[in-house]
Design an enzyme around this catalytic site. Structure first.
Site, mmCIF file in Angstrom:
data_model
loop_
_atom_site.group_PDB
_atom_site.id
_atom_site.type_symbol
_atom_site.label_atom_id
_atom_site.label_comp_id
_atom_site.label_asym_id
_atom_site.label_seq_id
_atom_site.Cartn_x
_atom_site.Cartn_y
_atom_site.Cartn_z
ATOM 1 N N CYS A 112 1.063 -1.159 -0.181
ATOM 2 C CA CYS A 112 0.014 -0.006 -0.049
ATOM 3 C C CYS A 112 0.895 1.244 -0.080
ATOM 4 O O CYS A 112 0.380 2.253 -0.238
ATOM 5 C CB CYS A 112 -0.784 0.093 1.276
ATOM 6 S SG CYS A 112 -2.138 -1.257 1.249
ATOM 7 N N HIS A 253 -3.054 7.161 2.893
ATOM 8 C CA HIS A 253 -3.452 6.098 2.291
ATOM 9 C C HIS A 253 -5.081 5.665 2.978
ATOM 10 O O HIS A 253 -5.270 5.892 4.245
ATOM 11 C CB HIS A 253 -2.683 4.831 2.849
ATOM 12 C CG HIS A 253 -3.186 3.462 2.309
ATOM 13 N ND1 HIS A 253 -3.742 3.378 1.081
ATOM 14 C CD2 HIS A 253 -3.068 2.368 2.944
ATOM 15 C CE1 HIS A 253 -4.111 1.975 1.155
ATOM 16 N NE2 HIS A 253 -3.679 1.466 2.354
ATOM 17 N N ASN A 283 -10.193 0.038 0.643
ATOM 18 C CA ASN A 283 -8.628 0.170 0.270
ATOM 19 C C ASN A 283 -8.388 -0.388 -0.873
ATOM 20 O O ASN A 283 -8.287 -1.612 -1.243
ATOM 21 C CB ASN A 283 -8.091 -0.632 1.539
ATOM 22 C CG ASN A 283 -6.660 -0.870 1.529
ATOM 23 O OD1 ASN A 283 -5.879 -0.284 0.737
ATOM 24 N ND2 ASN A 283 -6.057 -1.409 2.582
HETATM 25 N N1 COA Z 1 -18.509 -8.272 10.035
HETATM 26 C C1 COA Z 1 -19.096 -8.609 11.180
HETATM 27 N N2 COA Z 1 -18.148 -9.174 12.050
HETATM 28 C C2 COA Z 1 -16.678 -9.094 11.933
HETATM 29 C C3 COA Z 1 -16.292 -8.642 10.437
HETATM 30 C C4 COA Z 1 -17.199 -8.427 9.772
HETATM 31 N N3 COA Z 1 -16.887 -7.937 8.262
HETATM 32 N N4 COA Z 1 -15.027 -8.881 10.495
HETATM 33 C C5 COA Z 1 -14.539 -9.315 11.750
HETATM 34 N N5 COA Z 1 -15.706 -9.528 12.454
HETATM 35 C C6 COA Z 1 -15.561 -9.902 13.817
HETATM 36 C C7 COA Z 1 -14.350 -10.685 14.226
HETATM 37 O O1 COA Z 1 -14.642 -11.950 13.981
HETATM 38 C C8 COA Z 1 -14.411 -10.657 15.701
HETATM 39 O O2 COA Z 1 -15.274 -11.402 16.274
HETATM 40 P P1 COA Z 1 -15.249 -12.113 17.762
HETATM 41 O O3 COA Z 1 -14.936 -11.128 18.606
HETATM 42 O O4 COA Z 1 -16.452 -12.905 17.890
HETATM 43 O O5 COA Z 1 -13.765 -12.973 17.311
HETATM 44 C C9 COA Z 1 -15.077 -9.068 15.951
HETATM 45 O O6 COA Z 1 -15.726 -8.570 14.792
HETATM 46 C C10 COA Z 1 -14.044 -8.174 16.167
HETATM 47 O O7 COA Z 1 -12.873 -8.334 15.462
HETATM 48 P P2 COA Z 1 -11.535 -7.232 15.460
HETATM 49 O O8 COA Z 1 -10.537 -7.905 14.781
HETATM 50 O O9 COA Z 1 -11.036 -7.235 16.973
HETATM 51 O O10 COA Z 1 -12.144 -6.073 15.016
HETATM 52 P P3 COA Z 1 -11.330 -4.779 14.848
HETATM 53 O O11 COA Z 1 -12.170 -3.690 15.525
HETATM 54 O O12 COA Z 1 -9.856 -4.558 15.035
HETATM 55 O O13 COA Z 1 -11.576 -4.438 13.205
HETATM 56 C C11 COA Z 1 -10.416 -4.634 11.164
HETATM 57 C C12 COA Z 1 -11.188 -5.323 12.152
HETATM 58 C C13 COA Z 1 -9.864 -5.563 10.231
HETATM 59 C C14 COA Z 1 -11.533 -3.715 10.592
HETATM 60 C C15 COA Z 1 -9.441 -3.725 11.780
HETATM 61 O O14 COA Z 1 -8.484 -4.504 12.417
HETATM 62 C C16 COA Z 1 -8.588 -2.939 10.607
HETATM 63 O O15 COA Z 1 -9.034 -2.229 9.999
HETATM 64 N N6 COA Z 1 -7.275 -3.182 10.727
HETATM 65 C C17 COA Z 1 -6.255 -2.868 9.640
HETATM 66 C C18 COA Z 1 -6.426 -3.510 8.328
HETATM 67 C C19 COA Z 1 -5.841 -2.600 7.323
HETATM 68 O O16 COA Z 1 -6.164 -1.583 7.264
HETATM 69 N N7 COA Z 1 -5.118 -3.377 6.409
HETATM 70 C C20 COA Z 1 -4.773 -2.861 5.353
HETATM 71 C C21 COA Z 1 -3.493 -1.946 5.779
HETATM 72 S S1 COA Z 1 -2.659 -1.084 4.275
#
Ligand code: COA
Length: 326
Positions: A112, A253, A283
């Site tokens: 990215c 980004h 993204n």
């Molecule tokens: N819909 C509903 N629930 C979802 C889900 C979705 N699309 N994706 C994940 N969950 C659930 C998980 O399974 C988890 O459930 P559990 O507690 O029963 O295990 C719960 O939501 C919380 O997950 P968590 O990973 O703690 O959520 P979060 O607040 O960290 O958000 C992301 C997840 C992926 C949105 C976040 O971590 C993120 O954006 N990270 C950076 C990713 C990124 O930008 N990558 C590219 C970088 S260039």
């Protein structure tokens, strides 16, 4: 020698996938996706559309704005993690599509952050006198390496491309600085395990174990992204002896609304100086910053001498920043 941005362009697939559409694919809700990521919809490539399709379209628009012919281009740097083929480079395919017969071309892999890395390499080619007119393109079709059964990742990504033309200049608005950083100790927090030499696509296991899809530790990536984007931004401000109050527009980004807001807050940049369009595109990896830059440029939001801070973070980890005096 100064480096001017003389043209911007972007290209997106026509097909739009909304959060409501994704609700039909995996166990998720529009409310979850919106509150956790800020994304409402993303553009998805149709059959017959490839990374080169969007890269070439974005490049043509940037060339048209710059009033530069493809034959005048000395160098094309194309950043992507979703090339048309492992080889040749997608840059070679785009060179052929554009008729940029006099250019040296290559792909660049920095996930990215790839567009910022591309700007940085282009800047050095121009400042050293090795190139006069350069195309830097960020282009991705991430929908082809996303597991559409995995709700943790499939809601996040989209397809598209953005491009800029950079030219050597004795004056005028300039690319003031670029900074790039890498930290390979975290390479396995965000990657595509299969299709390379470790897990070749020719191995049945690569397909059966779903190794061809993006794998990510979302929480860890989130924390590193905020810290790294702050660090890259502060390095850029210090190098130009400017404060964050002097930045007219922060273009980060576009990965996650909460990452963007946390970064802007740490830098003291309020919402009216922060550009966000990820609700429309998700993204798009290395395409996100040039798509955003083209959007603000074509909307006429940029005035002469505006200072723009671009900052990115991506798999690797890689991160980087650029300051532009428009
Ligand atoms: N819909 C509903 N629930 C979802 C889900 C979705 N699309 N994706 C994940 N969950 C659930 C998980 O399974 C988890 O459930 P559990 O507690 O029963 O295990 C719960 O939501 C919380 O997950 P968590 O990973 O703690 O959520 P979060 O607040 O960290 O958000 C992301 C997840 C992926 C949105 C976040 O971590 C993120 O954006 N990270 C950076 C990713 C990124 O930008 N990558 C590219 C970088 S260039």
């Amino acid at each position: 020698m100064n480096v001017r941005i003389t043209g911007t362009g972007s290209a997106l697939p026509d097909k739009i996938l909304t959060n409501a559409d994704i609700e039909k694919l995996v166990d998720t809700t529009d409310e979850w996706i919106t509150t956790r990521t800020g994304i409402k919809e993303r553009h998805i490539a149709a059959d017959g559309e490839y990374t080169s399709t969007f890269a070439a379209e974005a490049a043509r628009k940037a060339l048209e704005m710059a009033a530069v012919n493809p034959e005048e281009i000395d160098l094309i740097i194309l950043s992507t993690v979703t090339p048309d083929f492992p080889f040749p480079s997608t840059a070679c395919i785009v060179q052929d599509m554009l008729g940029a017969v006099n250019a040296t071309v290559f792909d660049l892999s920095a996930a990215c952050s790839g567009f910022i890395f591309g700007l940085s390499v282009a800047e050095k080619y121009i400042r050293s006198g090795s190139a006069k007119k350069v195309l830097v393109i960020g282009a991705e079709v991430l929908s082809r390496i996303v597991d559409w059964k995995d709700r943790n990742t499939c809601v996040l990504f989209g397809d598209g491309a953005g491009a800029v033309v950079l030219e050597a200049s004795d004056g005028g608005h300039s690319l003031l600085s670029t900074h790039t950083f890498s930290n390979g100790s975290y390479w396995n927090l965000l990657y595509q395990p299969g299709s390379g030499s470790r897990n070749p696509a020719s191995d049945r296991r690569t397909f059966d174990d779903k190794l061809l899809y993006i794998t990510m530790e979302g929480n860890d990536v989130f924390k590193h992204a905020v810290r790294a984007m702050e660090e890259a931004s502060l390095k850029a401000l210090a190098a130009n002896s400017i404060s964050s109050e002097e930045i007219s527009l922060l273009i980060p980004h576009q990965a996650n609304r909460r990452i963007i807001d946390a970064t802007a807050k740490r830098l003291g940049v309020e919402s009216d100086r922060l550009f966000i369009n990820l609700h429309n595109y998700g993204n798009t990896s290395s395409a996100s910053i040039p798509i955003a830059l083209d959007e603000v440029n074509r909307k006429g939001l940029l005035k002469v001498d505006n200072k723009l801070l671009l900052v990115a973070f991506g798999g690797g980890f890689t991160y980087g920043s650029a300051v532009i005096n428009w």
